[in-house]
Write a protein that holds these residues in place. Structure first.
Motif, PDB file in Angstrom:
ATOM      1  N   TYR A  78      -3.703  -0.380  11.186  1.00 56.17           N
ATOM      2  CA  TYR A  78      -4.755   0.324  10.256  1.00 56.17           C
ATOM      3  C   TYR A  78      -4.743   1.647  11.060  1.00 56.17           C
ATOM      4  CZ  TYR A  78      -7.742   2.894   7.615  1.00 56.17           C
ATOM      5  OH  TYR A  78      -8.386   4.047   7.052  1.00 56.17           O
TER       6      TYR A  78
ATOM      7  N   HIS B  59      -9.757  -1.194  -2.074  1.00 59.72           N
ATOM      8  CA  HIS B  59      -8.838  -2.000  -2.864  1.00 59.72           C
ATOM      9  C   HIS B  59      -7.734  -3.061  -2.019  1.00 59.72           C
ATOM     10  CE1 HIS B  59      -9.130   1.024  -6.040  1.00 59.72           C
ATOM     11  NE2 HIS B  59      -8.859   2.269  -5.302  1.00 59.72           N
ATOM     12  N   PHE B  60      -8.143  -2.884  -1.334  1.00 58.20           N
ATOM     13  CA  PHE B  60      -7.092  -3.635  -0.250  1.00 58.20           C
ATOM     14  C   PHE B  60      -7.158  -5.004   0.110  1.00 58.20           C
ATOM     15  CE2 PHE B  60      -6.152  -6.198   3.436  1.00 58.20           C
ATOM     16  CZ  PHE B  60      -4.669  -5.826   3.822  1.00 58.20           C
TER      17      PHE B  60
ATOM     18  N   THR C 180      -2.656  -7.605   7.389  1.00 57.29           N
ATOM     19  CA  THR C 180      -3.883  -9.105   8.089  1.00 57.29           C
ATOM     20  C   THR C 180      -3.585 -10.143   8.578  1.00 57.29           C
ATOM     21  OG1 THR C 180      -4.019  -8.111   5.339  1.00 57.29           O
ATOM     22  CG2 THR C 180      -4.502 -10.665   6.294  1.00 57.29           C
TER      23      THR C 180
ATOM     24  N   LYS D 259       0.719  -5.766   2.870  1.00 57.57           N
ATOM     25  CA  LYS D 259      -0.950  -5.529   2.860  1.00 57.57           C
ATOM     26  C   LYS D 259      -0.770  -6.231   4.625  1.00 57.57           C
ATOM     27  CE  LYS D 259      -2.612  -4.154  -1.379  1.00 57.57           C
ATOM     28  NZ  LYS D 259      -4.028  -4.781  -2.469  1.00 57.57           N
TER      29      LYS D 259
ATOM     30  N   ILE E 291      -8.897  -7.520   8.838  1.00 56.20           N
ATOM     31  CA  ILE E 291      -7.622  -5.854   8.896  1.00 56.20           C
ATOM     32  C   ILE E 291      -7.346  -6.092  10.231  1.00 56.20           C
ATOM     33  CG2 ILE E 291      -7.352  -3.923   8.113  1.00 56.20           C
ATOM     34  CD1 ILE E 291      -8.795  -4.528   5.017  1.00 56.20           C
TER      35      ILE E 291
ATOM     36  N   THR F 217      -1.393  -1.306  -4.448  1.00 52.42           N
ATOM     37  CA  THR F 217      -2.116  -0.052  -4.377  1.00 52.42           C
ATOM     38  C   THR F 217      -1.432   0.856  -4.069  1.00 52.42           C
ATOM     39  OG1 THR F 217      -4.363  -1.631  -3.580  1.00 52.42           O
ATOM     40  CG2 THR F 217      -4.209   0.712  -3.223  1.00 52.42           C
TER      41      THR F 217
ATOM     42  N   VAL G  86       0.704  -1.132   0.179  1.00 52.43           N
ATOM     43  CA  VAL G  86      -0.146   0.667  -0.077  1.00 52.43           C
ATOM     44  C   VAL G  86       0.810   0.893   0.056  1.00 52.43           C
ATOM     45  CG1 VAL G  86      -1.679   1.350   0.597  1.00 52.43           C
ATOM     46  CG2 VAL G  86      -1.639  -1.249   1.302  1.00 52.43           C
TER      47      VAL G  86
ATOM     48  N   PHE H  56      -8.938   2.379   0.757  1.00 52.89           N
ATOM     49  CA  PHE H  56      -8.229   1.319   1.373  1.00 52.89           C
ATOM     50  C   PHE H  56      -8.946  -0.204   1.555  1.00 52.89           C
ATOM     51  CE2 PHE H  56      -6.411  -1.083   4.971  1.00 52.89           C
ATOM     52  CZ  PHE H  56      -4.836  -0.872   4.953  1.00 52.89           C
ATOM     53  N   TYR H  57     -10.306  -0.152   2.157  1.00 46.55           N
ATOM     54  CA  TYR H  57     -10.814  -1.041   1.919  1.00 46.55           C
ATOM     55  C   TYR H  57     -11.194  -1.135   0.902  1.00 46.55           C
ATOM     56  CZ  TYR H  57     -11.352  -1.496   7.466  1.00 46.55           C
ATOM     57  OH  TYR H  57     -11.266  -1.584   8.251  1.00 46.55           O
TER      58      TYR H  57
END
Length: 285
Positions: free
Chosen positions: A53, A100-101, A39, A35, A48, A107, A21, A97-98
Motif C-alpha cells: 500500500y 471501499h477496499f 491483500t 486489490k 491489507i 473501486t 483500484v 481506500f479502506y
C-alpha cells in the motif's frame, strides 16, 4: 474440511483478482492495481499489506505532485509571483481506500490533494528587498568562455535564494552537483595547489564573492576554506573554495529577518547583493 477451506481460498482469490483500484486525478487515470496486490489472505479476516500500500501511495504521489515555486525578482526588478504546489492528501486517500477496499467491485478514487504553499511569496519578497545590507563585486575574463559560462550558471543557482532566520545556507546544497547534464563545462580550477581542468571550473568565484557579500551583512560564517593557491579575483584570505566531494561554504542567518541573495553576472563582473527588511537586526550583537 481441508478441501472446503482450500476451495474457499481459491474462490476468494479469484474474486479479489477481478476487482481493481483505479485512481484518477483531474479526470485522468494516474494509477491502478488489483486489490489482491494489497491483500494478505487469512481464514477469518482480510488484512491489507501495508508495504504494498505504501509503494502504491508513493507511485500516485509521483504522478500528481507539483512543486511549489517561490516568488522571484526578474532582470527588470519586478516581482514574479510564486505558484502553489500540490501533493496527495494521504489521510483522506487512506480513508477512501479502506472504506471501499473490501467491496467486491472495482473501486475508483479521485485522488484528494493538499496545497503546498511556497516559502517565499510576493508579500515576503517585497518586504525583504527594501534594505541592502551587503554587497561585493569581483571581475572575470569574458574571453574564457567555459569559465565565464560556469560562473553564470552558479550565479543563477543562488540568485533569489532566501535564507530565513536561524537557517543555514550551504553552497553545495543550493547550487547542487556540477555536472555536464546541468550544463557545466570543463574549465581551469585549482586542486591541491595545481591548476587543472575540471567540470564546473570557475564557480569558486561565485562562492568567494558570496562569502564577502554575506560577511559584510553580518551573518555567522560556519564553514569556509581558502584555496591552496592564491586566486586573482579577491584579496588574499578572502576566498571560499568549494567542491562537491570536498569543501563547502556555509553560513547561518543570525539576523532577525530573512535575507535575500541577488546575484548577477554582466560585462565581466560578478555582483552579489544581500537584502533584508528595514527592521533587520543582528541577534549576535
Amino acid at each position: 474440511m481441508m478441501t472446503i477451506i482450500a476451495a474457499f481460498i481459491v474462490w476468494f482469490s479469484q474474486v479479489i483478482v477481478q476487482n481493481e483500484v483505479i485512481v484518477t486525478f483531474d479526470g485522468q487515470q494516474v494509477a491502478s492495481a488489483q486489490k489482491s496486490d494489497f491483500t494478505v489472505p487469512l481464514l477469518e479476516e482480510q488484512i491489507i499489506d501495508t508495504r504494498n500500500y505504501t509503494q502504491f501511495i508513493k507511485r500516485i504521489n509521483e504522478k500528481i505532485y507539483q512543486k511549489p515555486l517561490n516568488a522571484t525578482i526578474n532582470d527588470q526588478g519586478s516581482i514574479v509571483p510564486g505558484k502553489v504546489g500540490i501533493q496527495l492528501h494521504q489521510e483522506k486517500f487512506k480513508e477512501q481506500f479502506y472504506r471501499h477496499f473490501f467491496e467486491n467491485s472495482t473501486t475508483q478514487i479521485e485522488a484528494p490533494v493538499v496545497e503546498i504553499h511556497p516559502k517565499v511569496d510576493t508579500e515576503l519578497l517585497a518586504n525583504i528587498r527594501t534594505h541592502k545590507i551587503g554587497q561585493y563585486v569581483t571581475y572575470f575574463n569574458q574571453n574564457k568562455k567555459a569559465r565565464a559560462h560556469n560562473i553564470s550558471l552558479a550565479g543563477e543557482a543562488i540568485n533569489n535564494h532566501v535564507v530565513f532566520p536561524g537557517e543555514t545556507f550551504s553552497f553545495n546544497e543550493v547550487v547542487g552537483k556540477r555536472t555536464k547534464e546541468k550544463g557545466y563545462l570543463p574549465a581551469p580550477e585549482i586542486v591541491k595547489g595545481e591548476l587543472t581542468e575540471g567540470i564546473g571550473g570557475g564557480i569558486c568565484q561565485i562562492s568567494s564573492t558570496l562569502f564577502n557579500a554575506v560577511d559584510r551583512a553580518g551573518v555567522k560564517i560556519l564553514e569556509r576554506y581558502s584555496h591552496s593557491k592564491r586566486v586573482p579575483y579577491v584579496p588574499p584570505g578572502r576566498d571560499a573554495t568549494v567542491s562537491w566531494y570536498g569543501p563547502d561554504f556555509t553560513f547561518k542567518n543570525s539576523l532577525n529577518q530573512p535575507l535575500l541573495i541577488q546575484s548577477k553576472t554582466q560585462n565581466g563582473q560578478v555582483i552579489i547583493e544581500i537584502y533584508s527588511s528595514d527592521i533587520v537586526e543582528n541577534r549576535n550583537e
